[in-house]
Design an enzyme around this catalytic site. Structure first.
Site, PDB file in Angstrom:
ATOM      1  N   ASP A 142       0.799  -1.228   0.000  1.00 51.90           N
ATOM      2  CA  ASP A 142       0.000   0.000   0.000  1.00 51.90           C
ATOM      3  C   ASP A 142       0.830   1.276   0.000  1.00 51.90           C
ATOM      4  O   ASP A 142       0.280   2.369  -0.193  1.00 51.90           O
ATOM      5  CB  ASP A 142      -0.931   0.015   1.218  1.00 51.90           C
ATOM      6  CG  ASP A 142      -2.236  -0.714   0.942  1.00 51.90           C
ATOM      7  OD1 ASP A 142      -2.526  -0.978  -0.225  1.00 51.90           O
ATOM      8  OD2 ASP A 142      -2.968  -1.007   1.906  1.00 51.90           O
ATOM      9  N   GLY A 144      -2.538  -0.861  -8.582  1.00 58.31           N
ATOM     10  CA  GLY A 144      -1.397   0.028  -8.775  1.00 58.31           C
ATOM     11  C   GLY A 144      -0.278  -0.215  -7.783  1.00 58.31           C
ATOM     12  O   GLY A 144       0.541   0.669  -7.540  1.00 58.31           O
ATOM     13  N   LYS A 145      -0.214  -1.417  -7.202  1.00 59.41           N
ATOM     14  CA  LYS A 145       0.770  -1.697  -6.162  1.00 59.41           C
ATOM     15  C   LYS A 145       2.000  -2.426  -6.688  1.00 59.41           C
ATOM     16  O   LYS A 145       3.131  -2.113  -6.321  1.00 59.41           O
ATOM     17  CB  LYS A 145       0.121  -2.544  -5.053  1.00 59.41           C
ATOM     18  CG  LYS A 145      -1.076  -1.890  -4.376  1.00 59.41           C
ATOM     19  CD  LYS A 145      -1.731  -2.842  -3.383  1.00 59.41           C
ATOM     20  CE  LYS A 145      -2.956  -2.233  -2.743  1.00 59.41           C
ATOM     21  NZ  LYS A 145      -3.607  -3.179  -1.786  1.00 59.41           N
ATOM     22  N   VAL A 146       1.782  -3.433  -7.534  1.00 61.86           N
ATOM     23  CA  VAL A 146       2.875  -4.302  -7.982  1.00 61.86           C
ATOM     24  C   VAL A 146       2.882  -4.385  -9.498  1.00 61.86           C
ATOM     25  O   VAL A 146       1.848  -4.638 -10.120  1.00 61.86           O
ATOM     26  CB  VAL A 146       2.738  -5.725  -7.382  1.00 61.86           C
ATOM     27  CG1 VAL A 146       3.793  -6.659  -7.962  1.00 61.86           C
ATOM     28  CG2 VAL A 146       2.834  -5.684  -5.861  1.00 61.86           C
TER      29      VAL A 146
END
Length: 347
Positions: free
Chosen positions: A251, A294-296
């Site tokens: 996050d 949109g994290k990894v």
């Protein structure tokens, strides 16, 4: 049966330095199923270590430390193979700090009368036993550390650094993750810090000091870890299990965006888990799913579906013996925070 009869065969922690897994991992690249997944994950971890400007974030959930992987994590820190740790309170306090105080985990069995264990004050972690009396000594030590500090809100990173500082003078076992991280300026975050012996110790501290006590600021944890992501730029995740540590680390990309910073998604990601994706739980969400948030970045990620104690030593040994860590930048990310615990005075 007496307590000493059940607590007599200590868990021994595996030494990745003494076992070279390079050949078996290289052979697994030519296999299929989980073997090839593990080999791909090992390559991705090695790529993180080879990339000059990549910060490696290790997340820990579950009981691998109690089960024999404690030295693995210590060696990753000591050999500059991990730069930040996000963990459960149990992994850091009830397991690692606990053993640093001179206590042990013991080989047991799940096929036991748990009422008998309770009567003997023995706690069970599947097939591993631990003395409740020893754990309560750990609780008391946390209280002792808290009592000696300035009463104010602390991030878990700050307080764990104080635990490391305490161990430099008081440890019975010198090779602990908490002490190694402190001495190498590797920050440890426990976003659910109170869900452990730390919680019991801090409750006792606050009861004794109702009007002037220390507390843990989990929001500050999130802000500090996000600041690391902002400053690092390129980052990679090595995740053991899932849960809060996994989500907390992922996050930071979203949090940085909300704070007005344009940061890249985590470029590399490896997760070792037994969680089933079909239940939709946070711990079991795949790394590809994290891409939608949109994290990894899904271009270089690998899920490994396996019980971590069976594959983590192989992955870590491969990376250690490949030797990419020898030429890595030493980030020492604990230094970026003002008023580092190394410079704080105790009462």
């Amino acid at each position: 049966m007496k307590k000493k009869d059940l607590l007599k065969k200590a868990v021994e922690h595996i030494d990745i330095k003494a076992i070279n897994a390079v050949e078996i991992i290289e052979a697994m690249k030519k296999m299929s199923f989980s073997a090839r997944d593990l080999a791909n994950a090992a390559d991705i971890y090695d790529r993180m270590l080879r990339e000059k400007k990549c910060v490696v974030i290790l997340t820990l959930a579950g009981s691998t430390s109690a089960a024999g992987c404690m030295q693995v994590y210590v060696d990753l820190v000591k050999n500059n193979m991990v730069d930040v740790i996000v963990a459960t309170g149990a992994s850091i306090v009830d397991m690692d700090f606990f053993e640093a105080l001179g206590f042990k985990h013991y080989q047991g069995t799940p096929f036991v009368d748990d009422k008998l264990l309770r009567s003997l004050y023995i706690d069970r972690i599947y097939d591993t036993f631990i003395s409740e009396d020893d754990l309560q000594h750990c609780d008391g030590t946390i209280k002792k550390i808290a009592d000696a500090l300035e009463p104010r809100p602390y991030s878990s990173r700050e307080f764990i650094a104080e635990m490391g500082k305490y161990l430099t003078k008081n440890a019975k076992k010198k090779d602990s993750l908490v002490q190694a991280a402190y001495e190498n300026n590797v920050p440890i975050f426990c976003p659910a810090f109170s869900d452990s012996s730390a919680g019991f110790g801090l409750v006792l501290h606050q009861i004794e000091h109702p009007d002037n006590h220390l507390s843990i600021d989990s929001v500050r944890d999130f802000r500090e870890l996000t600041e690391i992501k902002i400053q690092a730029g390129t980052s990679g995740l090595v995740m053991i299990g899932g849960g809060v540590p996994k989500n907390f680390a992922q996050d930071t990309v979203v949090c940085a965006e909300i704070m007005g910073h344009n940061v890249s998604m985590h470029k590399y990601a490896v997760q070792i888990t037994v969680a089933d994706v079909r239940d939709g739980a946070c711990s079991s969400s795949t790394l590809k799913e994290a891409n939608s948030w949109g994290k990894v970045d899904c271009n270089c990620e690998q899920m490994v579906y396996a019980e971590a104690t069976t594959v983590l030593p192989l992955l870590a040994s491969f990376a250690y013996h490949k030797g990419s860590w020898k030429t890595r930048r030493k980030w020492e990310l604990a230094r970026i925070f003002e008023g580092s615990p190394k410079n704080k005075k105790r009462k």
